[in-house]
Enzyme design. Structure first.
Site, mmCIF file in Angstrom:
data_model
loop_
_atom_site.group_PDB
_atom_site.id
_atom_site.type_symbol
_atom_site.label_atom_id
_atom_site.label_comp_id
_atom_site.label_asym_id
_atom_site.label_seq_id
_atom_site.Cartn_x
_atom_site.Cartn_y
_atom_site.Cartn_z
ATOM 1 N N SER A 1 0.809 -1.217 0.000
ATOM 2 C CA SER A 1 0.000 0.000 0.000
ATOM 3 C C SER A 1 0.842 1.267 0.000
ATOM 4 C CB SER A 1 -0.942 0.003 1.206
ATOM 5 O OG SER A 1 -0.214 -0.190 2.410
ATOM 6 N N ASP B 1 -5.770 7.038 8.880
ATOM 7 C CA ASP B 1 -5.737 5.786 9.628
ATOM 8 C C ASP B 1 -4.530 5.698 10.564
ATOM 9 O OD1 ASP B 1 -3.626 5.342 7.888
ATOM 10 O OD2 ASP B 1 -4.501 3.576 6.926
ATOM 11 N N HIS C 1 -0.862 4.755 7.252
ATOM 12 C CA HIS C 1 -0.332 5.072 5.931
ATOM 13 C C HIS C 1 0.028 6.553 5.848
ATOM 14 C CE1 HIS C 1 -2.623 1.338 5.124
ATOM 15 N NE2 HIS C 1 -1.588 1.095 4.349
#
Length: 329
Positions: A73, A235, A238
């Site tokens: 990610s 979050d 990230h």
């Protein structure tokens, strides 16, 4: 166990196909895995997908540079709103400016990827015949019970396939997961130890196989420690758009240098202090503690190896103002 020795053993275990579990000890492994499950529940599953950044950047003369991005990610840019904010787009736009050539970006990375998924990503990347590839992977291995030696072995297999196809490879090593806010004691300390040693082992194995690494450390700089709310996404795991931009600033010189578009003489006045050239295991540990540090193979007096193994050069590329070329198609 010394940090360099531990990283060297993880890399050696990967090369020999060993398990490597005993290098941390069964008790520590059990605690880490238990805490990792708790961390996953705390952070939650990633929401949404990264924007699609594939395309042509810049409009200079000559054939396009084929640039592939593989990994997880962080590699694909989960958490930002537009494709232009993803690391792949930022790097492609910067590389187009430095080279004055168009850059064709192909992103094989996806959210949640572990190193076991790298084989399929390499297949996808090789289909576009990349000139240079960026790989960022390993963070999910830490929280998904993947033994470090297995993680490093799978990374090396992917790097070898890319290099055998004539592709230059830059690996952004496993970030320091001890910087992630939701992680509590003792996981934060264990995650920092595990991720730094994994990063060092990745460096040893990758450099031995003809690629270069850049330490992501605490996600590329003290800025994250000073302003986590600004540089981490919603979050708290990230990076934000500003965080990805910080990462791109550190990665771009190494990617450009790998294909000959970064003037090496600019690095002459940017020393890391005494010991720029070290045995690879010591260089790897030092780089894991210093975000933005590149490690590449070198030689000393015509010899690739010394009494303690492969020689490696640590380098911090100076930052340059780079105009980002727009996506053209």
């Amino acid at each position: 166990m010394g940090k360099a020795r531990a990283a060297r053993k993880w890399a050696a275990a990967a090369a020999l196909g060993g398990g490597g579990a005993g290098l941390l000890g069964g008790t520590v492994i059990a605690i880490l895995f238990a805490e990792a499950m708790l961390a996953k529940r705390t952070i939650g599953e990633p929401v949404g997908q990264a924007p699609d950044a594939d395309g042509l950047y810049g409009d200079g003369p000559g054939d396009p540079i084929s640039f592939a991005v593989l990994g997880d990610s962080t590699a694909c840019g989960l958490g930002v709103d537009t494709a232009e904010e993803t690391p792949g787009a930022l790097l492609a736009a910067g590389l187009a400016s430095l080279s004055d050539r168009p850059v064709q970006l192909s992103v094989a990375a996806f959210s949640g990827a572990e190193t076991q998924h790298l084989e399929d990503q390499v297949d996808q990347a090789l289909a576009v015949e990349p000139d240079v590839a960026l790989v960022i992977i390993g963070a999910n291995d830490v929280t998904h019970r993947t033994l470090p030696s297995d993680s490093v072995r799978l990374l090396v297999e992917g790097v070898r396939r890319l290099r055998e196809a004539g592709c230059q490879v830059v690996v952004g090593t496993c970030p320091d997961l001890g910087t992630v806010e939701p992680l509590a004691f003792p996981l934060r300390q264990l995650a920092r130890m595990w991720s730094r040693r994994l990063a060092a082992a990745q460096t040893i194995a990758v450099v031995e196989n003809g690629a270069r690494t850049v330490s992501l450390g605490s996600l590329l700089g003290p800025e994250f420690a000073a302003a986590p709310r600004e540089l981490f996404g919603p979050d708290r795991f990230h990076p934000s758009a500003a965080g990805y931009a910080s990462a791109a600033v550190a990665l771009l010189p190494s990617i450009a240098a790998a294909i000959g578009y970064w003037p090496e003489d600019e690095d002459a006045d940017t020393p890391l202090g005494e010991g720029q050239i070290l045995p690879i295991s010591y260089a790897a540990v030092r780089a894991a503690r210093s975000a933005g540090t590149e490690v590449a193979a070198t030689d000393v007096a015509g010899h690739e190896r010394g009494p303690r193994g492969r020689w490696a050069l640590l380098r911090r590329h100076p930052h340059r103002q780079v105009e980002l070329r727009e996506k053209t198609s």
